[in-house]
Design a protein around this motif. Structure first.
Motif, PDB file in Angstrom:
ATOM      1  N   UNK A 103      13.589 -33.031  -9.844  1.00 25.98           N
ATOM      2  CA  UNK A 103      11.844 -32.611 -10.516  1.00 25.98           C
ATOM      3  C   UNK A 103      11.509 -31.407 -11.567  1.00 25.98           C
ATOM      4  N   UNK A 104      13.103 -30.861 -11.634  1.00 26.61           N
ATOM      5  CA  UNK A 104      13.248 -30.108 -13.033  1.00 26.61           C
ATOM      6  C   UNK A 104      13.370 -31.225 -14.556  1.00 26.61           C
ATOM      7  N   UNK A 105      14.638 -32.061 -14.127  1.00 23.97           N
ATOM      8  CA  UNK A 105      15.060 -32.850 -14.634  1.00 23.97           C
ATOM      9  C   UNK A 105      13.840 -33.687 -15.448  1.00 23.97           C
ATOM     10  N   UNK A 106      13.118 -34.549 -13.977  1.00 26.98           N
ATOM     11  CA  UNK A 106      12.141 -35.028 -14.527  1.00 26.98           C
ATOM     12  C   UNK A 106      10.438 -34.808 -15.388  1.00 26.98           C
ATOM     13  N   UNK A 107      10.706 -33.672 -14.666  1.00 27.93           N
ATOM     14  CA  UNK A 107       9.214 -33.000 -15.557  1.00 27.93           C
ATOM     15  C   UNK A 107       9.326 -31.785 -16.557  1.00 27.93           C
ATOM     16  N   UNK A 108      10.584 -31.791 -16.848  1.00 29.59           N
ATOM     17  CA  UNK A 108      10.359 -30.534 -17.676  1.00 29.59           C
ATOM     18  C   UNK A 108      11.899 -31.233 -18.527  1.00 29.59           C
ATOM     19  N   UNK A 109      12.596 -31.790 -18.916  1.00 27.65           N
ATOM     20  CA  UNK A 109      13.542 -31.776 -19.525  1.00 27.65           C
ATOM     21  C   UNK A 109      13.319 -32.139 -21.005  1.00 27.65           C
ATOM     22  N   UNK A 110      13.311 -31.868 -22.228  1.00 26.00           N
ATOM     23  CA  UNK A 110      13.154 -30.752 -23.239  1.00 26.00           C
ATOM     24  C   UNK A 110      13.117 -31.891 -24.829  1.00 26.00           C
ATOM     25  N   UNK A 111      14.191 -32.549 -24.029  1.00 26.88           N
ATOM     26  CA  UNK A 111      14.744 -33.624 -25.621  1.00 26.88           C
ATOM     27  C   UNK A 111      15.206 -32.701 -26.633  1.00 26.88           C
ATOM     28  N   UNK A 112      16.212 -32.017 -26.941  1.00 21.51           N
ATOM     29  CA  UNK A 112      16.268 -31.663 -27.508  1.00 21.51           C
ATOM     30  C   UNK A 112      17.209 -32.778 -28.779  1.00 21.51           C
ATOM     31  N   UNK A 113      17.150 -32.137 -30.490  1.00 20.94           N
ATOM     32  CA  UNK A 113      17.012 -33.108 -31.099  1.00 20.94           C
ATOM     33  C   UNK A 113      18.756 -33.576 -31.096  1.00 20.94           C
ATOM     34  N   UNK A 114      19.813 -32.137 -31.462  1.00 23.23           N
ATOM     35  CA  UNK A 114      20.967 -32.347 -31.305  1.00 23.23           C
ATOM     36  C   UNK A 114      21.598 -32.753 -29.936  1.00 23.23           C
ATOM     37  N   UNK A 115      20.893 -33.296 -28.657  1.00 26.60           N
ATOM     38  CA  UNK A 115      21.375 -33.123 -27.742  1.00 26.60           C
ATOM     39  C   UNK A 115      20.814 -35.538 -27.819  1.00 26.60           C
ATOM     40  N   UNK A 116      19.968 -35.602 -28.457  1.00 25.71           N
ATOM     41  CA  UNK A 116      19.437 -36.781 -28.849  1.00 25.71           C
ATOM     42  C   UNK A 116      20.482 -37.787 -29.664  1.00 25.71           C
ATOM     43  N   UNK A 117      20.655 -36.848 -31.622  1.00 28.17           N
ATOM     44  CA  UNK A 117      22.155 -37.433 -31.610  1.00 28.17           C
ATOM     45  C   UNK A 117      22.712 -37.339 -31.259  1.00 28.17           C
TER      46      UNK A 117
END
Length: 414
Positions: A103-117
């Motif tokens: 549930x934490x992953x599903x609702x509260x993922x931060x989508x950090x820019x470095x992680x996205x790259x």
């Protein structure tokens, strides 16, 4: 027995108790897949699936992995053309903790820019690995021939041009449009108690739909014949021959499933026996069907040495022609029915398989047939049903995908 609980916001919880096991399988099913993506969103469903593992305000990606290891659980996810699924299987005494992390992953993922790259690079490598695997690549290319004018014909992973443009705003907008209560099913199977259902309701029963939620309307794609040929320096030639199949809710779907078993779905099938066992033309030769809400396909695959490709296709055509002219035998149909029932029943012995079956049935099909009802549907198919199915689909123009080290231009391959 399968039970259903509907949260006040519309999220559905499907759960099935299996008190004789020590595991609990949990799946978050979302009706969001590549078939619903706009052109500029190609691959976004799959990208979001990856990014939900990359951290929340209270958990890093490493912590998520370590916490599931600490409770002895498996966590995974996948994206298809019509859905995305996040799953875990844990020991029964860790079920609520696993649900809290999901549930934490599903609702509260931060989508950090470095992680996205970083993850964009990972996904591009994943796409490259498919292109390096000819039996996967030939199938991906086949869909672009069958449905060139519809998103369902596109690869699930996307392409570099779209992936590189994904950002946090695109993710949030897509999730607001598709990750909504009515598009979410939580499926649970195994040895759980009511505390787990309460935990699910606490996290998933209160969030509200976004004001930009969209009505998902997957238009029925039109099957196209045609061919695609890719020359590549590999040892084998790979070919897929595709015909129109059936959507998931079609009344004649079990006719097609049994035909698939007879044509190439088992070791006793005609393709396997005649092409591999009798003539030794291929190590890998089989058929399979794919069914979705609005369409489907029936595919014959073979991988062989380039010099044997035409002979193998000629044998495939001979088998198809014989099915059209003479049909299947009573013995073949009886064997196919028993094999299908055995595969179905044995596949329901794990909590994971029950969770997957129930989640898919609720989210996509919208109904839950009992085991006895499914067995009856299989038994009720008669030989005329299967023969009519063979005559119908194999009389259609087909789509062809070939990957070969040679230039394959023969008319017999199309």
């Amino acid at each position: 027995m399968i039970s259903k609980y509907s949260c006040g916001n519309g999220v559905r919880v499907i759960h099935e108790k299996m008190p004789y096991v020590r595991s609990v399988a949990i799946g978050i099913w979302v009706k969001a897949g590549s078939a619903f993506e706009k052109d500029e969103e190609w691959g976004l469903s799959h990208f979001i699936e990856h990014m939900l593992f990359k951290g929340t305000p209270t958990r890093t990606a490493r912590m998520i992995a370590e916490q599931f290891d600490r409770i002895g659980g498996d966590i995974n996810a996948y994206t298809s053309k019509e859905l995305t699924c996040y799953t875990t299987t844990v020991l029964d005494n860790h079920a609520e903790e696993a649900m809290e992390i999901l549930a934490d992953m599903f609702f509260h993922s931060v989508f950090d820019e470095k992680e996205m790259q970083r993850e964009k690079t990972v996904i591009l490598d994943e796409i490259a690995s498919v292109e390096d695997t000819p039996d996967d690549d030939v199938d991906e290319r086949l869909w672009s021939v069958m449905y060139p004018e519809h998103p369902i014909g596109r690869s699930i992973g996307g392409v570099k041009a779209t992936i590189n443009r994904f950002d946090k705003d695109m993710i949030r907008k897509y999730m607001d449009e598709h990750y909504t209560p009515r598009n979410i099913v939580i499926s649970v199977a195994g040895n759980y108690d009511d505390r787990l259902i309460d935990t699910i309701a606490k996290h998933f029963g209160t969030f509200e739909k976004s004001p930009i939620e969209i009505e998902q309307k997957e238009s029925a794609p039109v099957f196209h014949g045609g061919s695609t040929i890719k020359r590549k320096e590999i040892e084998q030639a790979h070919i897929c021959l595709a015909y129109p199949g059936l959507p998931l809710k079609d009344d004649h779907l079990y006719d097609l499933i049994l035909l698939d078993s007879i044509v190439g779905g088992t070791m006793s099938s005609r393709l396997f026996q005649e092409i591999r066992e009798e003539r030794g033309l291929a190590y890998s030769v089989y058929s399979y069907y794919s069914s979705y809400l609005s369409t489907g396909s029936f595919v014959i695959y073979g991988g062989t040495s380039p010099e044997h490709l035409e002979e193998m296709v000629s044998m495939m055509d001979s088998i198809i022609g014989e099915l059209i002219d003479k049909g299947v035998s009573a013995r073949e149909l009886t064997n196919a029915k028993e094999q299908l029932k055995g595969s179905f029943l044995l596949g329901l012995e794990s909590s994971e398989s029950r969770m997957h079956r129930n989640g898919n049935n609720e989210l996509i099909i919208g109904e839950h047939r009992t085991i006895d009802e499914v067995v009856a549907l299989i038994d009720n198919v008669n030989i005329n049903d299967v023969n009519k199915m063979a005559q119908t689909i194999f009389s259609c123009e087909r789509a062809v995908s070939i990957i070969s080290p040679y230039d394959q231009e023969s008319e017999s391959l199309n």
